[in-house]
Design a protein around this motif. Structure first.
Motif, mmCIF file in Angstrom:
data_model
loop_
_atom_site.group_PDB
_atom_site.id
_atom_site.type_symbol
_atom_site.label_atom_id
_atom_site.label_comp_id
_atom_site.label_asym_id
_atom_site.label_seq_id
_atom_site.Cartn_x
_atom_site.Cartn_y
_atom_site.Cartn_z
ATOM 1 N N ASP A 153 3.151 29.960 3.995
ATOM 2 C CA ASP A 153 3.763 28.729 3.479
ATOM 3 C C ASP A 153 5.143 29.071 2.923
ATOM 4 O O ASP A 153 5.303 29.363 1.733
ATOM 5 N N TYR A 154 6.151 29.064 3.809
ATOM 6 C CA TYR A 154 7.508 29.387 3.365
ATOM 7 C C TYR A 154 8.007 28.354 2.371
ATOM 8 O O TYR A 154 8.713 28.678 1.423
ATOM 9 N N LYS A 155 7.621 27.099 2.593
ATOM 10 C CA LYS A 155 7.940 26.024 1.664
ATOM 11 C C LYS A 155 6.645 25.365 1.207
ATOM 12 O O LYS A 155 5.597 25.526 1.833
ATOM 13 N N ILE A 156 6.710 24.617 0.117
ATOM 14 C CA ILE A 156 5.534 23.931 -0.405
ATOM 15 C C ILE A 156 5.024 22.928 0.629
ATOM 16 O O ILE A 156 5.796 22.175 1.219
ATOM 17 N N TRP A 157 3.711 22.943 0.862
ATOM 18 C CA TRP A 157 3.112 22.003 1.797
ATOM 19 C C TRP A 157 3.301 20.587 1.256
ATOM 20 O O TRP A 157 2.857 20.266 0.169
ATOM 21 N N SER A 158 3.964 19.734 2.032
ATOM 22 C CA SER A 158 4.322 18.396 1.536
ATOM 23 C C SER A 158 4.165 17.362 2.640
ATOM 24 O O SER A 158 5.109 17.083 3.381
ATOM 25 N N PRO A 159 2.992 16.769 2.783
ATOM 26 C CA PRO A 159 2.806 15.727 3.802
ATOM 27 C C PRO A 159 3.622 14.477 3.487
ATOM 28 O O PRO A 159 3.878 14.172 2.311
ATOM 29 N N PRO A 160 4.047 13.730 4.505
ATOM 30 C CA PRO A 160 4.851 12.516 4.295
ATOM 31 C C PRO A 160 4.025 11.371 3.727
ATOM 32 O O PRO A 160 2.820 11.271 3.967
ATOM 33 N N ILE A 161 4.710 10.500 2.978
ATOM 34 C CA ILE A 161 4.075 9.343 2.359
ATOM 35 C C ILE A 161 4.753 8.068 2.857
ATOM 36 O O ILE A 161 5.979 7.995 2.923
ATOM 37 N N ASP A 162 3.945 7.086 3.208
ATOM 38 C CA ASP A 162 4.452 5.801 3.694
ATOM 39 C C ASP A 162 4.136 4.675 2.727
ATOM 40 O O ASP A 162 3.058 4.642 2.116
ATOM 41 N N LEU A 163 5.083 3.755 2.629
ATOM 42 C CA LEU A 163 4.880 2.485 1.938
ATOM 43 C C LEU A 163 4.451 1.488 3.015
ATOM 44 O O LEU A 163 5.064 1.420 4.083
ATOM 45 N N VAL A 164 3.409 0.720 2.756
ATOM 46 C CA VAL A 164 2.805 -0.136 3.777
ATOM 47 C C VAL A 164 2.867 -1.598 3.347
ATOM 48 O O VAL A 164 2.477 -1.939 2.227
ATOM 49 N N GLY A 208 0.831 -1.199 0.000
ATOM 50 C CA GLY A 208 0.000 0.000 0.000
ATOM 51 C C GLY A 208 0.867 1.251 0.000
ATOM 52 O O GLY A 208 2.023 1.214 0.440
ATOM 53 N N ILE A 209 0.319 2.336 -0.496
ATOM 54 C CA ILE A 209 0.985 3.642 -0.429
ATOM 55 C C ILE A 209 -0.043 4.629 0.103
ATOM 56 O O ILE A 209 -1.161 4.714 -0.420
ATOM 57 N N MET A 210 0.325 5.385 1.116
ATOM 58 C CA MET A 210 -0.662 6.243 1.771
ATOM 59 C C MET A 210 -0.028 7.489 2.361
ATOM 60 O O MET A 210 1.191 7.544 2.600
ATOM 61 N N LEU A 211 -0.854 8.497 2.560
ATOM 62 C CA LEU A 211 -0.418 9.652 3.329
ATOM 63 C C LEU A 211 -0.218 9.184 4.760
ATOM 64 O O LEU A 211 -1.082 8.503 5.326
ATOM 65 N N ALA A 212 0.920 9.510 5.337
ATOM 66 C CA ALA A 212 1.337 8.950 6.626
ATOM 67 C C ALA A 212 0.293 9.178 7.713
ATOM 68 O O ALA A 212 -0.318 10.246 7.804
ATOM 69 N N ASN A 213 0.114 8.148 8.543
ATOM 70 C CA ASN A 213 -0.787 8.209 9.685
ATOM 71 C C ASN A 213 -0.153 7.412 10.813
ATOM 72 O O ASN A 213 -0.112 6.189 10.772
ATOM 73 N N PRO A 214 0.386 8.092 11.839
ATOM 74 C CA PRO A 214 1.110 7.405 12.914
ATOM 75 C C PRO A 214 0.293 6.364 13.662
ATOM 76 O O PRO A 214 0.846 5.461 14.274
ATOM 77 N N VAL A 250 0.941 -2.497 10.917
ATOM 78 C CA VAL A 250 1.604 -2.861 9.663
ATOM 79 C C VAL A 250 3.032 -2.333 9.702
ATOM 80 O O VAL A 250 3.406 -1.558 10.581
ATOM 81 N N ASP A 251 3.823 -2.762 8.733
ATOM 82 C CA ASP A 251 5.167 -2.206 8.594
ATOM 83 C C ASP A 251 5.103 -0.981 7.687
ATOM 84 O O ASP A 251 4.535 -1.045 6.584
ATOM 85 N N LEU A 252 5.673 0.114 8.160
ATOM 86 C CA LEU A 252 5.663 1.367 7.409
ATOM 87 C C LEU A 252 7.074 1.718 6.966
ATOM 88 O O LEU A 252 8.038 1.505 7.686
ATOM 89 N N CYS A 253 7.171 2.276 5.775
ATOM 90 C CA CYS A 253 8.459 2.726 5.246
ATOM 91 C C CYS A 253 8.260 4.115 4.641
ATOM 92 O O CYS A 253 7.564 4.261 3.636
ATOM 93 N N PHE A 254 8.828 5.126 5.269
ATOM 94 C CA PHE A 254 8.714 6.494 4.750
ATOM 95 C C PHE A 254 9.475 6.601 3.428
ATOM 96 O O PHE A 254 10.633 6.204 3.330
ATOM 97 N N ILE A 255 8.811 7.119 2.383
ATOM 98 C CA ILE A 255 9.460 7.188 1.069
ATOM 99 C C ILE A 255 9.549 8.605 0.503
ATOM 100 O O ILE A 255 10.123 8.797 -0.572
ATOM 101 N N GLY A 256 9.020 9.586 1.210
ATOM 102 C CA GLY A 256 9.150 10.954 0.701
ATOM 103 C C GLY A 256 7.949 11.806 1.032
ATOM 104 O O GLY A 256 7.099 11.426 1.847
#
Length: 292
Positions: free
Chosen positions: A258-269, A145-151, A157-163
Protein backbone atom coordinates in the motif's frame (compact mmCIF):
# COMPACT_ATOMS: atom_id res chain seq x y z
CA UNK A 1 -59.36 39.65 24.83
CA UNK A 2 -55.63 40.39 25.08
CA UNK A 3 -53.62 40.36 21.86
CA UNK A 4 -50.10 39.26 20.99
CA UNK A 5 -48.80 42.81 20.80
CA UNK A 6 -49.95 43.53 24.35
CA UNK A 7 -48.26 40.36 25.59
CA UNK A 8 -45.08 41.44 23.81
CA UNK A 9 -45.27 44.84 25.57
CA UNK A 10 -45.73 43.02 28.88
CA UNK A 11 -42.66 40.79 28.43
CA UNK A 12 -40.43 43.54 27.02
CA UNK A 13 -41.27 45.80 29.95
CA UNK A 14 -40.29 43.02 32.36
CA UNK A 15 -37.00 42.35 30.57
CA UNK A 16 -36.02 46.00 30.03
CA UNK A 17 -37.32 47.36 33.32
CA UNK A 18 -39.42 50.29 32.09
CA UNK A 19 -42.25 51.30 29.79
CA UNK A 20 -39.99 53.74 27.95
CA UNK A 21 -37.33 51.12 27.22
CA UNK A 22 -40.01 48.70 26.05
CA UNK A 23 -41.47 51.37 23.76
CA UNK A 24 -38.05 52.10 22.27
CA UNK A 25 -37.42 48.39 21.63
CA UNK A 26 -40.82 47.96 19.98
CA UNK A 27 -40.64 51.20 18.00
CA UNK A 28 -43.58 52.82 19.75
CA UNK A 29 -44.21 55.88 21.91
CA UNK A 30 -44.22 55.30 25.66
CA UNK A 31 -47.89 56.19 25.99
CA UNK A 32 -48.81 53.41 23.54
CA UNK A 33 -47.00 50.81 25.64
CA UNK A 34 -48.44 52.13 28.91
CA UNK A 35 -51.94 52.09 27.45
CA UNK A 36 -51.44 48.66 25.86
CA UNK A 37 -50.44 47.10 29.17
CA UNK A 38 -53.27 48.93 30.95
CA UNK A 39 -55.73 47.48 28.42
CA UNK A 40 -54.23 44.03 28.97
CA UNK A 41 -54.78 44.41 32.72
CA UNK A 42 -58.38 45.45 32.10
CA UNK A 43 -58.99 42.47 29.82
CA UNK A 44 -57.46 40.06 32.33
CA UNK A 45 -58.94 41.82 35.36
CA UNK A 46 -55.47 41.45 36.92
CA UNK A 47 -52.91 44.07 37.91
CA UNK A 48 -49.60 43.06 36.32
CA UNK A 49 -47.33 45.88 37.50
CA UNK A 50 -46.97 47.84 40.72
CA UNK A 51 -46.60 51.45 39.53
CA UNK A 52 -46.06 53.02 42.96
CA UNK A 53 -42.27 53.00 42.52
CA UNK A 54 -40.10 54.84 40.00
CA UNK A 55 -39.73 51.69 37.93
CA UNK A 56 -42.69 49.34 37.41
CA UNK A 57 -42.29 46.03 39.25
CA UNK A 58 -44.24 42.85 38.76
CA UNK A 59 -47.07 42.01 41.09
CA UNK A 60 -47.36 38.40 42.32
CA UNK A 61 -50.08 37.92 39.71
CA UNK A 62 -47.76 39.31 37.03
CA UNK A 63 -45.02 36.90 38.13
CA UNK A 64 -47.44 34.00 37.83
CA UNK A 65 -48.58 34.97 34.33
CA UNK A 66 -45.12 35.80 32.97
CA UNK A 67 -44.09 32.23 31.93
CA UNK A 68 -47.42 31.69 30.17
CA UNK A 69 -47.04 34.93 28.22
CA UNK A 70 -43.51 33.88 27.25
CA UNK A 71 -44.77 30.49 26.08
CA UNK A 72 -47.47 32.12 23.93
CA UNK A 73 -44.96 34.51 22.35
CA UNK A 74 -42.57 31.63 21.67
CA UNK A 75 -45.33 29.73 19.87
CA UNK A 76 -46.27 32.83 17.89
CA UNK A 77 -42.64 33.30 16.83
CA UNK A 78 -42.40 29.62 15.85
CA UNK A 79 -45.62 29.93 13.87
CA UNK A 80 -44.32 32.97 12.00
CA UNK A 81 -41.01 31.22 11.31
CA UNK A 82 -42.84 28.30 9.70
CA UNK A 83 -44.96 30.71 7.65
CA UNK A 84 -41.78 32.40 6.44
CA UNK A 85 -40.31 28.98 5.61
CA UNK A 86 -43.40 28.07 3.58
CA UNK A 87 -43.24 31.36 1.70
CA UNK A 88 -39.60 30.59 0.84
CA UNK A 89 -40.78 27.17 -0.43
CA UNK A 90 -38.51 25.38 2.05
CA UNK A 91 -39.28 21.69 2.43
CA UNK A 92 -41.01 20.32 5.53
CA UNK A 93 -38.72 17.27 5.50
CA UNK A 94 -35.42 16.24 3.92
CA UNK A 95 -34.31 12.59 4.07
CA UNK A 96 -30.66 11.58 3.88
CA UNK A 97 -29.29 8.03 3.93
CA UNK A 98 -25.69 6.86 3.96
CA UNK A 99 -23.34 4.03 4.78
CA UNK A 100 -22.46 4.15 8.47
CA UNK A 101 -18.79 4.19 7.49
CA UNK A 102 -19.45 7.78 6.45
CA UNK A 103 -20.68 9.04 9.82
CA UNK A 104 -17.72 11.38 10.10
CA UNK A 105 -17.20 14.55 12.18
CA UNK A 106 -17.32 16.57 8.94
CA UNK A 107 -20.76 15.12 8.15
CA UNK A 108 -22.23 15.88 11.58
CA UNK A 109 -20.88 19.42 11.26
CA UNK A 110 -22.74 19.84 7.96
CA UNK A 111 -25.93 18.56 9.58
CA UNK A 112 -25.48 21.08 12.41
CA UNK A 113 -25.12 23.89 9.84
CA UNK A 114 -28.25 22.63 8.11
CA UNK A 115 -30.13 22.95 11.40
CA UNK A 116 -29.00 26.56 11.74
CA UNK A 117 -29.96 27.50 8.18
CA UNK A 118 -33.25 25.57 8.00
CA UNK A 119 -34.62 25.35 11.56
CA UNK A 120 -38.13 24.65 10.32
CA UNK A 121 -37.19 21.77 8.01
CA UNK A 122 -37.10 18.37 9.67
CA UNK A 123 -34.22 16.07 8.83
CA UNK A 124 -34.53 12.28 8.67
CA UNK A 125 -31.18 10.47 8.85
CA UNK A 126 -30.78 6.73 8.15
CA UNK A 127 -27.68 4.56 7.91
CA UNK A 128 -27.72 1.47 5.70
CA UNK A 129 -25.24 -0.46 3.58
CA UNK A 130 -23.82 1.20 0.47
CA UNK A 131 -25.51 -1.40 -1.73
CA UNK A 132 -28.91 -0.21 -0.45
CA UNK A 133 -28.32 3.55 -0.66
CA UNK A 134 -28.95 3.96 -4.38
CA UNK A 135 -32.11 1.83 -4.25
CA UNK A 136 -33.54 3.92 -1.40
CA UNK A 137 -32.97 7.09 -3.44
CA UNK A 138 -34.30 5.58 -6.67
CA UNK A 139 -37.46 4.37 -4.93
CA UNK A 140 -38.09 7.80 -3.44
CA UNK A 141 -37.46 6.74 0.17
CA UNK A 142 -34.47 9.10 0.49
CA UNK A 143 -33.74 12.48 -1.09
CA UNK A 144 -29.94 12.32 -0.87
CA UNK A 145 -27.64 9.35 -0.39
CA UNK A 146 -23.92 8.96 0.23
CA UNK A 147 -22.26 5.66 -0.62
CA UNK A 148 -19.08 3.88 -1.52
CA UNK A 149 -19.02 4.13 -5.31
CA UNK A 150 -20.61 1.33 -7.33
CA UNK A 151 -20.59 1.75 -11.13
CA UNK A 152 -23.56 -0.60 -11.59
CA UNK A 153 -25.93 2.10 -10.32
CA UNK A 154 -24.95 4.83 -12.77
CA UNK A 155 -28.05 4.40 -14.98
CA UNK A 156 -30.55 4.30 -12.13
CA UNK A 157 -29.68 7.47 -10.22
CA UNK A 158 -27.58 10.60 -10.58
CA UNK A 159 -24.12 10.17 -9.09
CA UNK A 160 -21.69 12.88 -8.05
CA UNK A 161 -18.16 11.88 -7.04
CA UNK A 162 -17.18 13.85 -3.92
CA UNK A 163 -13.88 12.34 -2.80
CA UNK A 164 -12.17 9.33 -1.29
CA UNK A 165 -12.66 7.75 2.14
CA UNK A 166 -9.28 6.76 3.64
CA UNK A 167 -8.99 3.28 5.17
CA UNK A 168 -6.33 1.89 7.51
CA UNK A 169 -5.34 -1.75 7.81
CA UNK A 170 -5.51 -2.40 11.55
CA UNK A 171 -5.38 -5.13 14.17
CA UNK A 172 -5.46 -5.28 17.95
CA UNK A 173 -2.24 -4.12 19.61
CA UNK A 174 -1.63 -7.68 20.90
CA UNK A 175 -2.47 -9.45 17.62
CA UNK A 176 0.56 -11.20 16.03
CA UNK A 177 0.66 -8.81 13.05
CA UNK A 178 1.10 -5.82 15.39
CA UNK A 179 4.71 -6.72 16.12
CA UNK A 180 5.67 -7.03 12.44
CA UNK A 181 7.09 -4.30 10.21
CA UNK A 182 7.06 -4.16 6.41
CA UNK A 183 4.20 -6.63 6.05
CA UNK A 184 3.71 -8.15 2.60
CA UNK A 185 0.79 -10.11 1.14
CA UNK A 186 2.36 -13.41 2.10
CA UNK A 187 2.57 -12.33 5.73
CA UNK A 188 -1.18 -11.65 5.77
CA UNK A 189 -2.27 -14.97 4.25
CA UNK A 190 -2.30 -17.05 7.47
CA UNK A 191 -4.05 -14.39 9.53
CA UNK A 192 -7.81 -14.01 9.63
CA UNK A 193 -9.17 -11.01 7.72
CA UNK A 194 -12.56 -9.58 8.69
CA UNK A 195 -14.31 -8.09 5.68
CA UNK A 196 -17.58 -6.45 4.71
CA UNK A 197 -20.41 -8.65 3.47
CA UNK A 198 -23.32 -6.55 2.25
CA UNK A 199 -26.81 -7.90 1.60
CA UNK A 200 -25.62 -11.53 1.70
CA UNK A 201 -23.18 -10.83 -1.15
CA UNK A 202 -19.69 -12.15 -0.42
CA UNK A 203 -17.90 -9.51 -2.40
CA UNK A 204 -15.99 -6.63 -0.95
CA UNK A 205 -15.89 -3.58 -3.19
CA UNK A 206 -14.43 -1.16 -0.68
CA UNK A 207 -11.29 -3.03 0.38
CA UNK A 208 -9.14 -5.87 -1.03
CA UNK A 209 -9.41 -9.47 0.20
CA UNK A 210 -5.92 -10.72 1.01
CA UNK A 211 -6.11 -13.52 3.58
CA UNK A 212 -6.88 -17.18 3.05
CA UNK A 213 -9.21 -17.22 6.06
CA UNK A 214 -11.93 -14.55 5.89
CA UNK A 215 -14.71 -13.75 8.34
CA UNK A 216 -17.58 -11.54 7.26
CA UNK A 217 -19.58 -8.81 8.99
CA UNK A 218 -22.44 -6.68 7.70
CA UNK A 219 -21.06 -3.23 8.62
CA UNK A 220 -17.83 -1.53 9.63
CA UNK A 221 -18.90 -0.96 13.24
CA UNK A 222 -19.30 -4.73 13.70
CA UNK A 223 -15.93 -5.28 12.05
CA UNK A 224 -14.30 -2.74 14.37
CA UNK A 225 -15.74 -4.50 17.43
CA UNK A 226 -14.38 -7.84 16.21
CA UNK A 227 -10.92 -6.39 15.53
CA UNK A 228 -10.84 -4.80 18.99
CA UNK A 229 -11.57 -8.27 20.40
CA UNK A 230 -8.44 -9.54 18.63
CA UNK A 231 -10.31 -11.84 16.24
CA UNK A 232 -8.37 -10.75 13.15
CA UNK A 233 -7.25 -7.79 11.08
CA UNK A 234 -9.23 -5.57 8.71
CA UNK A 235 -9.35 -2.45 6.59
CA UNK A 236 -11.47 0.13 8.42
CA UNK A 237 -12.35 3.79 7.71
CA UNK A 238 -9.60 5.92 9.24
CA UNK A 239 -11.96 8.16 11.21
CA UNK A 240 -13.46 5.10 12.95
CA UNK A 241 -10.14 3.89 14.36
CA UNK A 242 -7.91 6.95 14.80
CA UNK A 243 -8.72 7.37 18.51
CA UNK A 244 -8.02 3.69 19.22
CA UNK A 245 -4.72 3.89 17.34
CA UNK A 246 -3.64 6.94 19.34
CA UNK A 247 -4.70 5.20 22.58
CA UNK A 248 -2.61 2.14 21.69
CA UNK A 249 -5.61 -0.18 21.56
CA UNK A 250 -5.28 -0.79 17.82
CA UNK A 251 -2.21 -0.95 15.61
CA UNK A 252 -1.97 0.42 12.08
CA UNK A 253 -0.31 -2.19 9.88
CA UNK A 254 2.76 -1.26 7.82
CA UNK A 255 1.84 -2.83 4.47
CA UNK A 256 4.59 -2.78 1.84
CA UNK A 257 2.11 -2.99 -1.07
CA UNK A 258 0.00 0.00 0.00
CA UNK A 259 2.16 2.85 -1.30
CA UNK A 260 -0.70 5.22 -0.54
CA UNK A 261 -3.58 4.97 1.93
CA UNK A 262 -6.37 2.76 0.59
CA UNK A 263 -9.14 5.22 -0.29
CA UNK A 264 -12.22 4.00 -2.18
CA UNK A 265 -14.29 6.66 -4.02
CA UNK A 266 -17.48 8.09 -2.52
CA UNK A 267 -20.55 9.14 -4.49
CA UNK A 268 -23.37 11.52 -3.67
CA UNK A 269 -26.64 10.02 -4.94
CA UNK A 270 -29.83 11.78 -6.01
CA UNK A 271 -32.90 10.74 -7.97
CA UNK A 272 -32.76 11.33 -11.71
CA UNK A 273 -34.60 14.42 -12.99
CA UNK A 274 -35.67 15.37 -9.47
CA UNK A 275 -36.02 19.05 -8.62
CA UNK A 276 -34.61 20.08 -5.25
CA UNK A 277 -36.06 22.66 -2.89
CA UNK A 278 -33.87 25.20 -1.06
CA UNK A 279 -33.05 22.92 1.88
CA UNK A 280 -32.20 19.91 -0.30
CA UNK A 281 -30.13 22.07 -2.62
CA UNK A 282 -28.15 23.57 0.26
CA UNK A 283 -27.49 20.14 1.77
CA UNK A 284 -26.49 18.68 -1.61
CA UNK A 285 -23.98 21.47 -2.23
CA UNK A 286 -22.61 21.26 1.33
CA UNK A 287 -22.12 17.49 1.04
CA UNK A 288 -20.04 18.01 -2.10
CA UNK A 289 -17.40 19.44 0.22
CA UNK A 290 -17.52 16.56 2.72
CA UNK A 291 -13.94 15.53 1.95
CA UNK A 292 -12.48 18.98 1.36
Amino acid sequence: MNNVEQLRMFIETIELGSFSASAKKLGKVQSAVSQGIANLEIDLDVQLFDRSTRKPSLTPEGERLKPYAEAILHQVNEFQAVVDSINKEEEALVRITFDNALLMPALTKILAEFDQKFPNTSLEVNTISSLQVASEVRLGRADIGIMLANPSFNKLVDLCFIGHLPFYAVCHAQYPLASMSKINVGDLTPHKQIALKEDRVETNQSTPLLSANIWWANDFLNIKAMVIEGLGWSYLPAHLVEQEIVAGQLCKLDLTFDYKIWSPPIDLVTEKNHSRGPAQEWLFEALKGLFD
